[in-house]
Design an enzyme around this catalytic site. Structure first.
Site, PDB file in Angstrom:
ATOM      1  N   SER A 181       0.862  -1.179   0.000  1.00  0.00           N
ATOM      2  CA  SER A 181       0.000   0.000   0.000  1.00  0.00           C
ATOM      3  C   SER A 181       0.899   1.229   0.000  1.00  0.00           C
ATOM      4  O   SER A 181       1.754   1.370   0.875  1.00  0.00           O
ATOM      5  CB  SER A 181      -0.908  -0.021   1.235  1.00  0.00           C
ATOM      6  OG  SER A 181      -1.661   1.175   1.322  1.00  0.00           O
ATOM      7  N   TRP A 223      -8.287   7.258  -1.090  1.00  0.00           N
ATOM      8  CA  TRP A 223      -8.121   5.880  -1.599  1.00  0.00           C
ATOM      9  C   TRP A 223      -7.147   5.104  -0.690  1.00  0.00           C
ATOM     10  O   TRP A 223      -7.421   3.984  -0.260  1.00  0.00           O
ATOM     11  CB  TRP A 223      -7.615   5.933  -3.042  1.00  0.00           C
ATOM     12  CG  TRP A 223      -7.525   4.583  -3.701  1.00  0.00           C
ATOM     13  CD1 TRP A 223      -6.512   3.715  -3.632  1.00  0.00           C
ATOM     14  CD2 TRP A 223      -8.527   3.978  -4.495  1.00  0.00           C
ATOM     15  NE1 TRP A 223      -6.784   2.587  -4.339  1.00  0.00           N
ATOM     16  CE2 TRP A 223      -8.034   2.710  -4.894  1.00  0.00           C
ATOM     17  CE3 TRP A 223      -9.797   4.379  -4.928  1.00  0.00           C
ATOM     18  CZ2 TRP A 223      -8.754   1.850  -5.707  1.00  0.00           C
ATOM     19  CZ3 TRP A 223     -10.509   3.515  -5.748  1.00  0.00           C
ATOM     20  CH2 TRP A 223      -9.996   2.250  -6.124  1.00  0.00           C
ATOM     21  N   ASN A 251      -8.764   4.550   2.806  1.00  0.00           N
ATOM     22  CA  ASN A 251      -9.741   3.463   2.799  1.00  0.00           C
ATOM     23  C   ASN A 251      -9.051   2.094   2.679  1.00  0.00           C
ATOM     24  O   ASN A 251      -9.471   1.114   3.301  1.00  0.00           O
ATOM     25  CB  ASN A 251     -10.729   3.650   1.647  1.00  0.00           C
ATOM     26  CG  ASN A 251     -11.677   4.808   1.891  1.00  0.00           C
ATOM     27  OD1 ASN A 251     -11.988   5.130   3.046  1.00  0.00           O
ATOM     28  ND2 ASN A 251     -12.125   5.465   0.821  1.00  0.00           N
ATOM     29  N   GLU A 252      -8.008   2.062   1.872  1.00  0.00           N
ATOM     30  CA  GLU A 252      -7.226   0.845   1.719  1.00  0.00           C
ATOM     31  C   GLU A 252      -6.628   0.429   3.073  1.00  0.00           C
ATOM     32  O   GLU A 252      -6.650  -0.749   3.470  1.00  0.00           O
ATOM     33  CB  GLU A 252      -6.114   1.120   0.701  1.00  0.00           C
ATOM     34  CG  GLU A 252      -5.321  -0.071   0.232  1.00  0.00           C
ATOM     35  CD  GLU A 252      -4.355   0.360  -0.864  1.00  0.00           C
ATOM     36  OE1 GLU A 252      -4.749   0.345  -2.037  1.00  0.00           O
ATOM     37  OE2 GLU A 252      -3.213   0.717  -0.529  1.00  0.00           O
ATOM     38  N   LEU A 253      -6.126   1.411   3.809  1.00  0.00           N
ATOM     39  CA  LEU A 253      -5.528   1.136   5.117  1.00  0.00           C
ATOM     40  C   LEU A 253      -6.561   0.612   6.108  1.00  0.00           C
ATOM     41  O   LEU A 253      -6.275  -0.278   6.912  1.00  0.00           O
ATOM     42  CB  LEU A 253      -4.861   2.412   5.658  1.00  0.00           C
ATOM     43  CG  LEU A 253      -4.152   2.271   7.004  1.00  0.00           C
ATOM     44  CD1 LEU A 253      -2.994   1.282   6.917  1.00  0.00           C
ATOM     45  CD2 LEU A 253      -3.646   3.639   7.493  1.00  0.00           C
TER      46      LEU A 253
END
Length: 1163
Positions: free
Chosen positions: A22, A86, A89-91
């Site tokens: 990420s 983005w 939210n990924e985290l």
């Protein structure tokens, strides 16, 4: 610690990606992240990165799926990471997976301060301010950032080195984390025991500038190949080239050495290599290999030549930092092959054996209900051999109890074929003499002293000095700490099966016989042949053997004959006498020999040992018997022996036992003429009135005449009494024997406690043992008072007073014994110990056993190292041994079976333990070498007991709190019988940042000195063991410091404790509870605790206040809140209601200096 195949599949195989990265594309895509991705790809790790999303898919759906399909996450926090919703939210999704325990998250702080991420300040605070309109997700983002930034990870700054260094470090840790799971996947039912941790530490100690070679050596089936394979899979990813070659010797025999060498080179270089001969390797290949760091495992190597052909002489083909692991059954292969480190694979202990067996028998770590005793029988049979445990478990799986009983009975008689074949490989490589030595040990000499066996087998022409060494090298035998030869039961059974196969149907044609029924049949039906070399039987009620006068006539090659009868069954008889015995005998033992003498024709000139214990012999032989090789003569228990044998014809005789020969009136003068005589023992020879000789062996170190109640004359002209052990416990004279009056430097002297002892000179003996006098008219307390002040006692180092029930007190002048190092009191009538004992400046050990009248013990000197009180049931009061200045704790205190100790004394001893352990920890932290501190106390009903954590399980894992000096262990032993010498211990494992579990141990098994001369001890109630080990504490503290030194993100390591009772001994005693105590530098913060149950960890969240858990024996105890401002010791004092002269523990620890300092400040 182990996993089934199904478990491995669910935790590893179902994940599509090894790593998910990420990152913020505009910050790191073209630089750091792309290089990191490439490095991971080079390690063959399946790595997800955002440009892998296929066109046409909905991006977020695909991203969520990729996150769920990933094993490990690398989150690259950069300057603008939080500016992307983005990324945020990924985290959030990544941390959800982490919270569920499904993945590992490693943060990488790329040119950003970790605190900015954790606290959302700097650019992260600015970015979140811009997202403030999204109130729904804001708190989730903040939580995810805080949680992720609090994990262990890496920070890239201008001072932390180059990006390539950082990428290398990240890759190494990622491999370690993933490889930790990979080990479980590949090993399946492998269980990480002591061998795993010790061997792993050897590999980790490699020098990056050298080639490290390590040998794994041990008996067949002990787990060498499995262990090497596990280590290969664990560490191979850290090397540029790796290769494991199994069963090297057999493959090379079948296909040739060149084939094996080509396989090795091809795997290392990852290309097809075809050379003509292993003796001439092309220089280009050697240059390439020397530029690589390689890991090589060569399994089952039988010759050093094969080893050198494969890796070059001195590993000359390999590059710096390479590691070579070689497994073999022959230690000499490793020694002659130049292997630097050699590790002998040990057998599994009982608890690991149980787990491995049950895993194969039941598919779980514990036995099914109703199968516990059957499982223990199988484990006893396997004796810690992993192959046997697996084979037995698989063989018995799914069978009924009846079938289990039948199968176990069969295994006891007939070795399992698969195990037997593997064990026999080592035997097949022996020469004929070595095979004979092996078989003789398997049949007769297991448990014998090595020097005895060597002498006997040398006389058999077997070159035993080198032969026994060969058996040791092949791990077919071992030599224990007492220099006795031992052999694994499975190997012993293999040896007996080898002899059985010589002639299965006709025992008389075999070389060795040990089955009583077969021996009976051989003699009964006259099937004896000259093939028989060894006969040994243990008497039993079922088999009666009647021998004819000429029973041994055909046994011209009989070398070893042993009729053992420890129970007095007398199953071998000679109803018509005995005409002859084989002249070829080297070892002759016949317990309960039934005749009055040996056959007159018997003259075995090669005989080394003759033992006729409990015989009916009256006169062993007439006149002088020519036995030039005889070294041992044992006639103990021959109560009808009238004439002591003339041993003039045995000039090499060293050991003579005549104990309990009640009818023997005198000792033959030839005994004292023997120049090599080392020991003469004649305990309880009641008819002997005189021991007199003008000469004596210069080699004599032991003369025992205790129990000779009619001995009136003792006049031996000792050449020297240095190192002599002399026992004359029943002397009834008013004066000392003149022959010892002016002697000095005896090792020990056993004598009745009578007044004439005052005539002994200074430095008479190192140790004096005082026994009950025959004349009971004199008060023994008065006598002891007189002799204590005599010259011999003033210089005495060790004093033992035993079996004098009339001795009611130890005199105060015991303090005169200024050289005394140990004092032992056994079975005497004392009620107390004089307080003056604390003034003995050199007293190292003080022990009291079986003194039933003893009611109190005083304070002891701080120089005492061992304080042991056992089976003193009247003992009530135990005084504190803490005084000022107090700078050294007592390392060992034992109160065994002293169940009437009053509560105040119990708390006193408990408090001494706490102070001693804390002091020991502080000395240890200051690099002052300290002792292990051990306390064993009776567990008392309703009494508090300190601990920060207690568990009824044998293992638990905790996150280590900061500010530690060290820690102490405790456990509770249940009542019941336990064998003398059984050990207790605790394995310690530390989980580091890479997910590796490091074993931190120093053979941390300890054994209490329980009792005198007892093989089994009864604990008549539950007992508590407190135990502080400075070495393991220091090792753990150093490992923690090393982890924190290379980690600046606040990673908090976890420590796992596993308690155990050592070795394959199934005693009644078990560990009921266990736990530990932290010892802090200052008041601690809350710690998070996990308790392990079959590898599952249950998290207990931290609380604002810390509980001081109490162990309660039988009754529940209300929990005690520990005030952070007061601390553990204050709480203990409040609840123990005990003070030492008004001072608290802090004052005691610092010798009053702290108190004085505070007074000075107030002034």
């Amino acid at each position: 610690m182990a996993c089934s195949s199904s478990q491995a599949m669910t935790t590893v195989d179902l994940k599509k990606y090894d790593v998910f990265i990420s990152f913020r594309g505009e910050d790191t895509r073209a630089c750091f992240t792309s290089h990191l991705h490439a490095a991971l790809k080079r390690k063959n790790l399946e790595t997800y990165i955002d440009y892998r999303i296929e066109k046409g898919n909905q991006v977020w759906t695909e991203l969520e799926k990729a996150i769920k399909d990933s094993t490990l996450f690398l989150v690259v926090f950069s300057e603008n990471y939080a500016s992307s919703t983005w990324c945020l939210n990924e985290l959030v999704e990544i941390m959800k997976c982490h919270k569920n325990g499904q993945s590992v998250v490693i943060p990488v702080f790329y040119r950003i301060d970790p605190s900015h991420v954790r606290k959302q300040t700097g650019s992260y605070g600015t970015a979140l301010e811009k997202h403030k309109n999204d109130n729904k997700m804001m708190q989730n983002w903040k939580n995810a950032l805080t949680q992720a930034a609090s994990l262990s990870g890496f920070a890239s700054t201008s001072k932390s080195g180059t990006e390539s260094d950082l990428i290398e470090d990240v890759t190494r840790v990622v491999l370690g984390k993933l490889n930790h799971n990979k080990t479980n996947e590949l090993t399946c039912d492998f269980i990480m025991d002591e061998n795993y941790w010790r061997f792993q530490s050897l590999i980790k100690k490699r020098d990056s500038s050298e080639v490290k070679t390590i040998g794994l050596w041990g008996m067949g089936g002990i787990g060498k190949t499995t262990l090497a394979t596990v280590m290969f899979h664990k560490f191979s990813s850290q090397y540029e080239g790796s290769c494991i070659l199994e069963n090297v010797t057999e493959v090379s025999k079948t296909h040739g050495i060149n084939y094996t060498c080509n396989r090795l080179l091809s795997k290392l270089l990852r290309e097809n290599v075809d050379i003509d001969t292993s003796k001439l390797i092309p220089s280009i290949i050697i240059r390439r290999l020397k530029r690589m760091k390689s890991l090589i495992v060569l399994d089952n190597v039988h010759t050093s030549e094969l080893l050198q052909n494969l890796i070059g002489v001195g590993c000359g083909w390999l590059g710096a930092g390479s590691t070579v692991i070689v497994t073999t059954r022959d230690k000499q292969v490793l020694v002659s092959g130049g292997i630097e480190e050699i590790y002998q694979v040990k057998k599994m202990n009982s608890r690991i054996s149980l787990q491995l067996f049950c895993l194969n028998a039941f598919g779980k770590y514990l036995p099914k209900e109703g199968y516990v005793e059957l499982a223990e029988r199988a484990i006893d049979h396997a004796q810690g051999n992993p192959l046997a445990l697996k084979v037995f478990g698989s063989f018995l799986r799914g069978n009924s109890k009846i079938e289990w009983n039948c199968a176990l009975a069969k295994l006891k008689q007939i070795p399992n074929g698969k195990i037997d074949r593997i064990l026999r490989w080592s035997y097949d490589e022996l020469d004929d003499q070595e095979k004979n030595i092996f078989l003789d040990i398997a049949f007769v000499f297991k448990g014998f002293k090595r020097d005895r066996v060597t002498k006997i087998l040398n006389e058999c022409g077997f070159f035993a000095d080198i032969g026994i060494s060969r058996l040791l090298d092949k791990d077919l035998i071992r030599v224990d700490v007492e220099n006795c030869i031992q052999m694994h039961d499975l190997i012993q059974k293999m040896g007996k099966k080898i002899v059985l196969e010589e002639c299965p149907k006709n025992p008389g044609q075999r070389s060795r016989l040990c089955d009583p029924k077969e021996v009976c049949d051989v003699f009964k039906y006259n099937r004896v042949t000259k093939n028989v070399e060894v006969i040994i039987i243990d008497a039993n009620e079922k088999t009666k053997i009647n021998l004819s006068p000429k029973a041994f006539e055909k046994m011209v090659n009989l070398r070893l004959l042993a009729f053992r009868d420890h129970e007095g069954i007398k199953s071998v008889s000679l109803p018509h006498g005995l005409d002859l015995l084989p002249e070829n005998l080297r070892y002759f033992l016949w317990d309960g020999y039934p005749l009055k003498s040996l056959p007159p024709t018997f003259s075995p000139e090669m005989l080394v040992e003759l033992s006729l214990q409990d015989s009916r012999v009256e006169k062993l032989w007439n006149g002088e018997m020519n036995l030039p090789n005889l070294e041992r003569l044992d006639l103990a228990g021959s109560k009808k022996l009238i004439a002591c044998p003339n041993v003039s014809g045995s000039p090499n005789l060293q050991y003579i036992r005549l104990d309990y020969c009640e009818s023997m009136a005198e000792v033959d003068s030839s005994i004292f003429l023997l120049q090599k005589l080392v020991s003469l023992s004649m305990y309880d020879c009641k008819s002997v009135k005189s021991l007199s000789s003008n000469t004596c062996s210069p080699a004599l170190v032991e003369l025992i005449a205790t129990g000779c109640i009619n001995l009136r004359e003792f006049s031996i002209s000792f050449g020297s009494t240095d190192r002599l052990h002399l026992g004359i416990s029943n002397w009834d004279g008013n004066e000392l024997p003149s022959s010892i009056l002016n002697k000095k430097n005896l090792k020990s002297f056993f004598f009745p406690m009578i007044e004439c002892l005052i005539d002994l000179p200074e430095n008479f003996a190192e140790c004096i043992c005082l026994a009950s006098p025959l004349n009971h008219e004199q008060d023994p307390s008065i006598t002891l008072h007189k002799v204590v002040s005599s010259p011999a006692f003033i210089s005495l180092k060790h004093l033992l007073i035993s079996d004098i029930p009339m001795l009611s007190e130890i005199p105060d002048n015991i303090s005169l014994l200024t050289s005394l190092e140990s004092l032992t009191l056994i079975d005497i009538g004392i009620r107390s110990i004089p307080e003056t004992i604390k003034y003995l400046p050199k007293l190292f050990e003080f022990s009291v056993f079986n003194c039933e009248m003893l009611q109190s013990t005083p304070a002891l000197s701080q120089f005492i190292q061992y304080f042991i009180v056992s089976n003193c049931e009247s003992l009530e009061t135990v005084s504190s041994s803490i005084c000022e200045p107090y700078d050294k704790p007592i390392p060992c205190t034992v109160l065994l079976n002293c169940k009437n100790v009053d509560p105040h004394s119990f708390h006193t001893v408990l408090k001494d333990a706490i102070v001693g352990i804390e002091l020991g920890a502080r000395l240890n932290s200051a690099n002052v070498e300290g002792d292990t501190i051990q306390y064993l106390l009776p567990a008392m009903q309703g009494m508090e007991y300190w601990s920060h954590y207690s568990s009824t399980q044998d293992s638990f894992t905790i996150e280590l709190p900061p500010n530690l000096f060290g820690f102490a262990y405790y456990f509770i032993l249940s009542q019941g019988h336990v064998r003398e010498g059984v050990g207790f211990g605790c394995d310690c494992y530390l989980d580091n940042i890479s997910g590796e579990r490091i074993c931190i141990t120093r053979d941390n098994i300890f054994k209490f000195r329980w009792q005198c001369d007892e093989s089994t001890i009864l604990l008549n109630s539950d007992h508590v063991v407190l135990w502080y080990d400075p070495i393991s504490c220091k090792l753990i503290m150093e490992e923690i410091k090393a982890i924190n030194d290379v980690n600046n993100t606040g990673y908090n390591p976890k420590l796992t404790f596993r308690f155990f009772i050592d070795e394959n001994v199934y005693d009644e005693v078990v560990i009921q509870e266990c736990g530990f105590l932290w010892i802090y530098q200052e008041e601690p913060v809350s710690s998070t605790i996990f308790e392990s149950h079959d590898e599952d960890e249950e998290r207990v969240p931290p609380t604002p206040t810390r509980k001081l858990k109490q162990l309660v024996f039988g009754t529940p105890m209300p929990s005690l809140e520990l005030d952070q401002t007061k601390g553990m010791r204050y709480l203990l004092e409040e609840h123990v209601h005990t003070r030492f002269g008004g001072d608290d523990i802090d004052t005691l620890l610092v010798g009053g200096k702290k108190k004085a300092s505070e007074e000075e400040e107030r002034k």
